[in-house]
Design a protein around this motif. Structure first.
Motif, PDB file in Angstrom:
ATOM      1  N   SER A  24       0.833  -1.210   0.000  1.00  0.00           N
ATOM      2  CA  SER A  24       0.000   0.000   0.000  1.00  0.00           C
ATOM      3  C   SER A  24       0.865   1.256   0.000  1.00  0.00           C
ATOM      4  O   SER A  24       0.580   2.225  -0.707  1.00  0.00           O
ATOM      5  CB  SER A  24      -0.925   0.001   1.216  1.00  0.00           C
ATOM      6  OG  SER A  24      -1.818  -1.095   1.182  1.00  0.00           O
ATOM      7  N   ALA A  74      -0.210   0.686 -10.163  1.00  0.00           N
ATOM      8  CA  ALA A  74      -1.308  -0.231 -10.456  1.00  0.00           C
ATOM      9  C   ALA A  74      -1.011  -1.636  -9.934  1.00  0.00           C
ATOM     10  O   ALA A  74      -1.883  -2.292  -9.340  1.00  0.00           O
ATOM     11  CB  ALA A  74      -1.567  -0.261 -11.959  1.00  0.00           C
ATOM     12  N   ALA A  75       0.223  -2.102 -10.137  1.00  0.00           N
ATOM     13  CA  ALA A  75       0.583  -3.442  -9.679  1.00  0.00           C
ATOM     14  C   ALA A  75       0.561  -3.540  -8.155  1.00  0.00           C
ATOM     15  O   ALA A  75       0.104  -4.543  -7.588  1.00  0.00           O
ATOM     16  CB  ALA A  75       1.967  -3.817 -10.212  1.00  0.00           C
ATOM     17  N   SER A  76       1.041  -2.500  -7.476  1.00  0.00           N
ATOM     18  CA  SER A  76       1.048  -2.511  -6.014  1.00  0.00           C
ATOM     19  C   SER A  76      -0.362  -2.491  -5.448  1.00  0.00           C
ATOM     20  O   SER A  76      -0.667  -3.194  -4.477  1.00  0.00           O
ATOM     21  CB  SER A  76       1.845  -1.313  -5.494  1.00  0.00           C
ATOM     22  OG  SER A  76       3.180  -1.359  -5.929  1.00  0.00           O
ATOM     23  N   ALA A  77      -1.218  -1.658  -6.049  1.00  0.00           N
ATOM     24  CA  ALA A  77      -2.611  -1.611  -5.583  1.00  0.00           C
ATOM     25  C   ALA A  77      -3.304  -2.948  -5.794  1.00  0.00           C
ATOM     26  O   ALA A  77      -4.030  -3.437  -4.917  1.00  0.00           O
ATOM     27  CB  ALA A  77      -3.356  -0.502  -6.314  1.00  0.00           C
ATOM     28  N   PHE A  78      -3.075  -3.563  -6.968  1.00  0.00           N
ATOM     29  CA  PHE A  78      -3.669  -4.877  -7.232  1.00  0.00           C
ATOM     30  C   PHE A  78      -3.114  -5.919  -6.270  1.00  0.00           C
ATOM     31  O   PHE A  78      -3.852  -6.750  -5.730  1.00  0.00           O
ATOM     32  CB  PHE A  78      -3.392  -5.280  -8.679  1.00  0.00           C
ATOM     33  CG  PHE A  78      -3.899  -6.661  -9.020  1.00  0.00           C
ATOM     34  CD1 PHE A  78      -5.232  -6.867  -9.327  1.00  0.00           C
ATOM     35  CD2 PHE A  78      -3.025  -7.746  -9.028  1.00  0.00           C
ATOM     36  CE1 PHE A  78      -5.698  -8.139  -9.633  1.00  0.00           C
ATOM     37  CE2 PHE A  78      -3.480  -9.013  -9.331  1.00  0.00           C
ATOM     38  CZ  PHE A  78      -4.821  -9.219  -9.642  1.00  0.00           C
ATOM     39  N   GLY A  79      -1.783  -5.882  -6.053  1.00  0.00           N
ATOM     40  CA  GLY A  79      -1.174  -6.843  -5.150  1.00  0.00           C
ATOM     41  C   GLY A  79      -1.675  -6.709  -3.726  1.00  0.00           C
ATOM     42  O   GLY A  79      -1.953  -7.715  -3.055  1.00  0.00           O
ATOM     43  N   GLY A  81      -4.548  -5.481  -2.772  1.00  0.00           N
ATOM     44  CA  GLY A  81      -5.923  -5.963  -2.724  1.00  0.00           C
ATOM     45  C   GLY A  81      -6.008  -7.476  -2.755  1.00  0.00           C
ATOM     46  O   GLY A  81      -6.808  -8.084  -2.018  1.00  0.00           O
ATOM     47  N   ALA A  82      -5.183  -8.104  -3.600  1.00  0.00           N
ATOM     48  CA  ALA A  82      -5.197  -9.569  -3.684  1.00  0.00           C
ATOM     49  C   ALA A  82      -4.732 -10.199  -2.376  1.00  0.00           C
ATOM     50  O   ALA A  82      -5.362 -11.135  -1.852  1.00  0.00           O
ATOM     51  CB  ALA A  82      -4.306 -10.022  -4.843  1.00  0.00           C
ATOM     52  N   HIS A  85      -7.444  -9.872   0.282  1.00  0.00           N
ATOM     53  CA  HIS A  85      -8.580 -10.793   0.166  1.00  0.00           C
ATOM     54  C   HIS A  85      -8.183 -12.224   0.538  1.00  0.00           C
ATOM     55  O   HIS A  85      -8.973 -12.947   1.175  1.00  0.00           O
ATOM     56  CB  HIS A  85      -9.142 -10.740  -1.257  1.00  0.00           C
ATOM     57  CG  HIS A  85     -10.014  -9.564  -1.513  1.00  0.00           C
ATOM     58  ND1 HIS A  85      -9.506  -8.308  -1.789  1.00  0.00           N
ATOM     59  CD2 HIS A  85     -11.366  -9.429  -1.514  1.00  0.00           C
ATOM     60  CE1 HIS A  85     -10.505  -7.465  -1.967  1.00  0.00           C
ATOM     61  NE2 HIS A  85     -11.639  -8.113  -1.814  1.00  0.00           N
ATOM     62  N   HIS A 136      -9.896  -4.278   2.778  1.00  0.00           N
ATOM     63  CA  HIS A 136     -10.021  -2.952   2.162  1.00  0.00           C
ATOM     64  C   HIS A 136      -9.516  -1.803   3.042  1.00  0.00           C
ATOM     65  O   HIS A 136      -8.810  -0.921   2.563  1.00  0.00           O
ATOM     66  CB  HIS A 136     -11.489  -2.685   1.790  1.00  0.00           C
ATOM     67  CG  HIS A 136     -12.049  -3.667   0.817  1.00  0.00           C
ATOM     68  ND1 HIS A 136     -11.766  -3.634  -0.524  1.00  0.00           N
ATOM     69  CD2 HIS A 136     -12.887  -4.726   1.013  1.00  0.00           C
ATOM     70  CE1 HIS A 136     -12.405  -4.618  -1.141  1.00  0.00           C
ATOM     71  NE2 HIS A 136     -13.086  -5.303  -0.233  1.00  0.00           N
ATOM     72  N   GLN A 139      -5.595  -0.896   3.362  1.00  0.00           N
ATOM     73  CA  GLN A 139      -5.040  -0.312   2.143  1.00  0.00           C
ATOM     74  C   GLN A 139      -5.581   1.092   1.893  1.00  0.00           C
ATOM     75  O   GLN A 139      -4.823   2.023   1.583  1.00  0.00           O
ATOM     76  CB  GLN A 139      -5.356  -1.211   0.952  1.00  0.00           C
ATOM     77  CG  GLN A 139      -4.819  -0.668  -0.374  1.00  0.00           C
ATOM     78  CD  GLN A 139      -5.208  -1.550  -1.551  1.00  0.00           C
ATOM     79  OE1 GLN A 139      -5.899  -2.560  -1.384  1.00  0.00           O
ATOM     80  NE2 GLN A 139      -4.763  -1.183  -2.734  1.00  0.00           N
TER      81      GLN A 139
END
Length: 214
Positions: A24, A74-79, A81-82, A85, A136, A139
């Motif tokens: 994050s 973008a990759a860090s935000a996706f990572g 979030g993944a 979860h 959520h 982050q």
């Protein structure tokens, strides 16, 4: 010494929480880089207005850094979030197993005094409510804090102690009501606000724009 409930609550996902925090912060920092790159690109290209030379190598470096930062953000935000979860799923499974093991040790009289809905709420609904926190909130909260802090650090770092004063002048000027000018050519009235920049003020005078250095 046995570990208390509060100490062991997030134990199954402690490593994942550290990864969420790290990703994050990386995503927040890299999301500010493209905006900084725009400012630095404008500074690099500014001499071209007066016909001065432009450092093409620096221009391409700034562009490449901005593009890379976009992908990293973008990759860090996706990572984050993944990971959040997956951590939420592991934490919910661990908590449900611990609750069920505890329920197995309770006397039957405890269940006689409570409805099946109460037991279901303990095992299902209460545990599911943790999804927003783990997947959520961590982050989102870190991003909301880190982005403005990094932006302020950049402003004070580049503008020195007068940076805040300059920015406050510009914000105050933009908030002032616009004034009316009359075009000397056709008598048409135009309402144009002054536009502040780091080097001075752009103002509309009759028939043309003028720049006043500050």
């Amino acid at each position: 010494m046995s570990q208390g409930p509060q100490e062991s609550f997030f134990a199954p996902v402690r490593g994942s929480l550290a990864a969420i925090v790290t990703l994050s912060l990386i995503g927040a920092a890299s999301s500010v880089v493209p905006f900084i790159a725009i400012v630095e690109l404008a500074r690099t290209l500014l001499p071209a207005i007066d016909g001065g030379p432009v450092d093409a190598g620096r221009v391409w470096t700034i562009v490449i850094v901005a593009v890379v930062a976009l992908f990293v953000s973008a990759a860090s935000a996706f990572g984050a979030g993944a990971v959040g979860h997956f951590a939420d799923g592991r934490l919910q499974l661990s908590l449900r197993q611990r609750i069920v093991r505890h329920l197995q040790r309770l006397p039957l009289g405890w269940f006689d005094q409570r409805s099946s809905g109460t037991v279901r709420k303990l095992v299902e609904s209460d545990v599911t409510s943790l999804h927003q926190l783990v997947a959520h909130t961590i982050q989102d909260l870190l991003t909301a804090i880190a982005v403005p802090v990094i932006g302020l650090v950049y402003l004070f770092g580049t503008g020195g102690r007068f940076s805040s004063f300059r920015r406050s002048q510009q914000v105050a000027a933009c908030g002032q009501p616009p004034f009316t000018r009359t075009d000397a050519g056709n008598g048409t009235k135009r309402t144009v606000p002054p536009y502040p920049t780091d080097r001075g003020w752009w103002e509309f005078s009759p028939g043309t724009w003028s720049f006043s250095a500050s």
